[in-house]
Design an enzyme around this catalytic site. Structure first.
Site, PDB file in Angstrom:
ATOM      1  N   HIS A  95      -2.440  -5.611   1.430  1.00 19.04           N
ATOM      2  CA  HIS A  95      -3.417  -6.242   1.250  1.00 19.04           C
ATOM      3  C   HIS A  95      -2.911  -7.184   0.393  1.00 19.04           C
ATOM      4  O   HIS A  95      -1.979  -8.190  -0.579  1.00 19.04           O
ATOM      5  CB  HIS A  95      -4.269  -4.902   0.289  1.00 19.04           C
ATOM      6  CG  HIS A  95      -4.752  -6.223  -0.360  1.00 19.04           C
ATOM      7  ND1 HIS A  95      -6.198  -6.839  -0.111  1.00 19.04           N
ATOM      8  CD2 HIS A  95      -5.709  -6.634  -1.344  1.00 19.04           C
ATOM      9  CE1 HIS A  95      -6.931  -7.030  -0.132  1.00 19.04           C
ATOM     10  NE2 HIS A  95      -6.579  -7.336  -2.137  1.00 19.04           N
ATOM     11  N   TYR A 149     -12.644  -2.243  -3.418  1.00 12.55           N
ATOM     12  CA  TYR A 149     -12.725  -2.553  -1.869  1.00 12.55           C
ATOM     13  C   TYR A 149     -14.341  -2.915  -1.801  1.00 12.55           C
ATOM     14  O   TYR A 149     -15.089  -1.889  -1.139  1.00 12.55           O
ATOM     15  CB  TYR A 149     -12.303  -1.001  -1.199  1.00 12.55           C
ATOM     16  CG  TYR A 149     -10.949  -1.666  -0.232  1.00 12.55           C
ATOM     17  CD1 TYR A 149     -10.843  -2.274  -0.246  1.00 12.55           C
ATOM     18  CD2 TYR A 149      -9.941  -0.720  -1.011  1.00 12.55           C
ATOM     19  CE1 TYR A 149      -9.199  -3.076   0.407  1.00 12.55           C
ATOM     20  CE2 TYR A 149      -8.689  -0.823  -0.128  1.00 12.55           C
ATOM     21  CZ  TYR A 149      -8.599  -2.182   0.281  1.00 12.55           C
ATOM     22  OH  TYR A 149      -7.350  -2.271   0.991  1.00 12.55           O
ATOM     23  N   GLU A 185      -9.673  -9.745  -8.041  1.00 11.95           N
ATOM     24  CA  GLU A 185      -9.138  -8.322  -8.207  1.00 11.95           C
ATOM     25  C   GLU A 185      -7.762  -8.556  -8.692  1.00 11.95           C
ATOM     26  O   GLU A 185      -7.386  -7.445  -9.582  1.00 11.95           O
ATOM     27  CB  GLU A 185      -8.295  -8.539  -6.501  1.00 11.95           C
ATOM     28  CG  GLU A 185      -9.775  -8.886  -5.186  1.00 11.95           C
ATOM     29  CD  GLU A 185      -9.240  -8.663  -3.828  1.00 11.95           C
ATOM     30  OE1 GLU A 185      -7.572  -8.715  -3.916  1.00 11.95           O
ATOM     31  OE2 GLU A 185     -10.321  -8.278  -3.315  1.00 11.95           O
ATOM     32  N   ASN A 209      -1.618  -0.205   6.967  1.00 11.44           N
ATOM     33  CA  ASN A 209      -0.775  -1.457   7.680  1.00 11.44           C
ATOM     34  C   ASN A 209       0.081  -2.693   6.493  1.00 11.44           C
ATOM     35  O   ASN A 209      -0.225  -3.434   6.592  1.00 11.44           O
ATOM     36  CB  ASN A 209      -1.993  -2.353   8.672  1.00 11.44           C
ATOM     37  CG  ASN A 209      -3.721  -2.399   6.993  1.00 11.44           C
ATOM     38  OD1 ASN A 209      -3.215  -2.265   6.034  1.00 11.44           O
ATOM     39  ND2 ASN A 209      -4.726  -3.191   6.999  1.00 11.44           N
ATOM     40  N   LYS A 211       0.644  -0.936   0.168  1.00 11.09           N
ATOM     41  CA  LYS A 211      -0.195   0.156   0.305  1.00 11.09           C
ATOM     42  C   LYS A 211       0.777   1.270   0.054  1.00 11.09           C
ATOM     43  O   LYS A 211       1.463   1.194   0.158  1.00 11.09           O
ATOM     44  CB  LYS A 211      -0.736  -0.083   1.148  1.00 11.09           C
ATOM     45  CG  LYS A 211      -2.205  -1.395   1.154  1.00 11.09           C
ATOM     46  CD  LYS A 211      -2.989  -0.788   2.756  1.00 11.09           C
ATOM     47  CE  LYS A 211      -3.657  -1.890   2.781  1.00 11.09           C
ATOM     48  NZ  LYS A 211      -4.828  -1.798   3.462  1.00 11.09           N
TER      49      LYS A 211
HETATM   50  P1  IDP Z   1      -8.264  -7.526   5.428  1.00  8.93           P
HETATM   51  O1  IDP Z   1      -7.257  -5.895   4.099  1.00  8.93           O
HETATM   52  O2  IDP Z   1      -7.259  -7.271   6.364  1.00  8.93           O
HETATM   53  O3  IDP Z   1      -8.935  -8.415   3.871  1.00  8.93           O
HETATM   54  P2  IDP Z   1     -10.977  -5.690   5.813  1.00  8.93           P
HETATM   55  O4  IDP Z   1     -11.435  -6.084   6.403  1.00  8.93           O
HETATM   56  O5  IDP Z   1     -10.934  -5.988   4.309  1.00  8.93           O
HETATM   57  O6  IDP Z   1      -9.469  -6.227   6.191  1.00  8.93           O
HETATM   58  O7  IDP Z   1     -10.269  -3.734   5.292  1.00  8.93           O
HETATM   59  C1  IDP Z   1      -9.549  -3.626   3.981  1.00  8.93           C
HETATM   60  C2  IDP Z   1      -8.892  -1.973   4.770  1.00  8.93           C
HETATM   61  O8  IDP Z   1      -9.359  -1.879   5.117  1.00  8.93           O
HETATM   62  C3  IDP Z   1      -7.884  -2.650   5.973  1.00  8.93           C
HETATM   63  O9  IDP Z   1      -6.886  -3.474   5.303  1.00  8.93           O
HETATM   64  C4  IDP Z   1      -7.545  -1.834   6.495  1.00  8.93           C
HETATM   65  O10 IDP Z   1      -6.660  -0.385   5.612  1.00  8.93           O
HETATM   66  C5  IDP Z   1      -8.542  -1.119   6.077  1.00  8.93           C
HETATM   67  N1  IDP Z   1      -9.604  -0.896   7.235  1.00  8.93           N
HETATM   68  C6  IDP Z   1     -10.382  -2.177   7.693  1.00  8.93           C
HETATM   69  N2  IDP Z   1     -11.407  -1.376   8.663  1.00  8.93           N
HETATM   70  C7  IDP Z   1     -11.018  -0.757   9.287  1.00  8.93           C
HETATM   71  C8  IDP Z   1     -11.140   0.140   9.946  1.00  8.93           C
HETATM   72  O11 IDP Z   1     -12.653   0.070  11.065  1.00  8.93           O
HETATM   73  N3  IDP Z   1     -11.154   1.012  10.589  1.00  8.93           N
HETATM   74  C9  IDP Z   1     -10.430   1.801   9.117  1.00  8.93           C
HETATM   75  N4  IDP Z   1     -10.127   1.358   8.957  1.00  8.93           N
HETATM   76  C10 IDP Z   1     -10.507   0.013   8.155  1.00  8.93           C
HETATM   77 MG    MG Z   2     -10.440  -7.733   2.998  1.00  9.46          MG
END
Ligand code: IDP
Ligand code: MG
Length: 150
Positions: free
Chosen positions: A116, A50, A127, A113, A10
């Site tokens: 992805h 997303y 994707e 984080n 990212k």
């Molecule tokens: P993942 O990346 O582990 O699959 P997902 O639930 O698909 O997690 O969420 C996609 C991305 O959205 C996450 O990697 C994170 O960067 C962001 N994200 C998810 N939940 C939150 C939140 O509650 N607050 C802010 N960002 C979030």
């Molecule tokens: Mg995800």
């Protein structure tokens, strides 16, 4: 059964100079790279990628972040690559991610984080099609394969 997964380093990972270290961990683990590019997502691609999150309160922030600068898109292929990448990445929130995982070792914040990875083989196909043309994906035979998988 071979499957494919999309990995993104990212924009936070790119800005912080972590591209090599992130990809290196996946490469060293034995995953086979079949596509790789540096690019920037626009709002339309962020919304498609997303799709499951567009109604969530965090989506505007996530879209602003993910489109804010260059990222690296990578496609990996092999048996169980989806699960292998998810485990190597660690939990979504770096605070909860296991030490030794990418998200734990390189981050501290849910919204930053670093990486992805697709959450299922079906998501992987969907994707990868968003990020790569077929001609950008390489099917190749790896000479070290017998030393990586029995
Ligand atoms: P993942 O990346 O582990 O699959 P997902 O639930 O698909 O997690 O969420 C996609 C991305 O959205 C996450 O990697 C994170 O960067 C962001 N994200 C998810 N939940 C939150 C939140 O509650 N607050 C802010 N960002 C979030
Ligand atoms: Mg995800």
């Amino acid at each position: 059964m071979s499957e494919r997964t999309l990995v993104l380093v990212k924009p936070d990972g790119v800005q912080r100079g972590l591209i090599g270290q992130v990809l290196s961990r996946l490469e060293a683990r034995g995953l086979k790279l079949i596509g790789l590019k540096l690019m920037q997502m626009d709002d339309a691609l962020a919304t498609q990628h997303y799709a499951e999150h567009t109604e969530k309160p965090f989506f505007p922030g996530l879209r602003a972040f993910i489109t804010s600068g260059p990222l690296v898109a990578a496609a990996f292929e092999g048996e169980k690559v989806v699960q292998i990448v998810r485990n190597t990445m660690g939990a979504t929130n770096p605070v909860d991610a296991a030490p030794g995982s990418i998200r734990a070792d390189f981050g501290v914040d849910l919204g930053r984080n670093v990486i992805h990875g697709s959450d299922s083989p079906e998501s992987g196909e969907r994707e990868i099609a968003l990020f790569f043309d077929d001609a950008e994906l390489l099917s190749w035979s790896r000479d070290t394969e017998p030393w990586i998988r029995e």
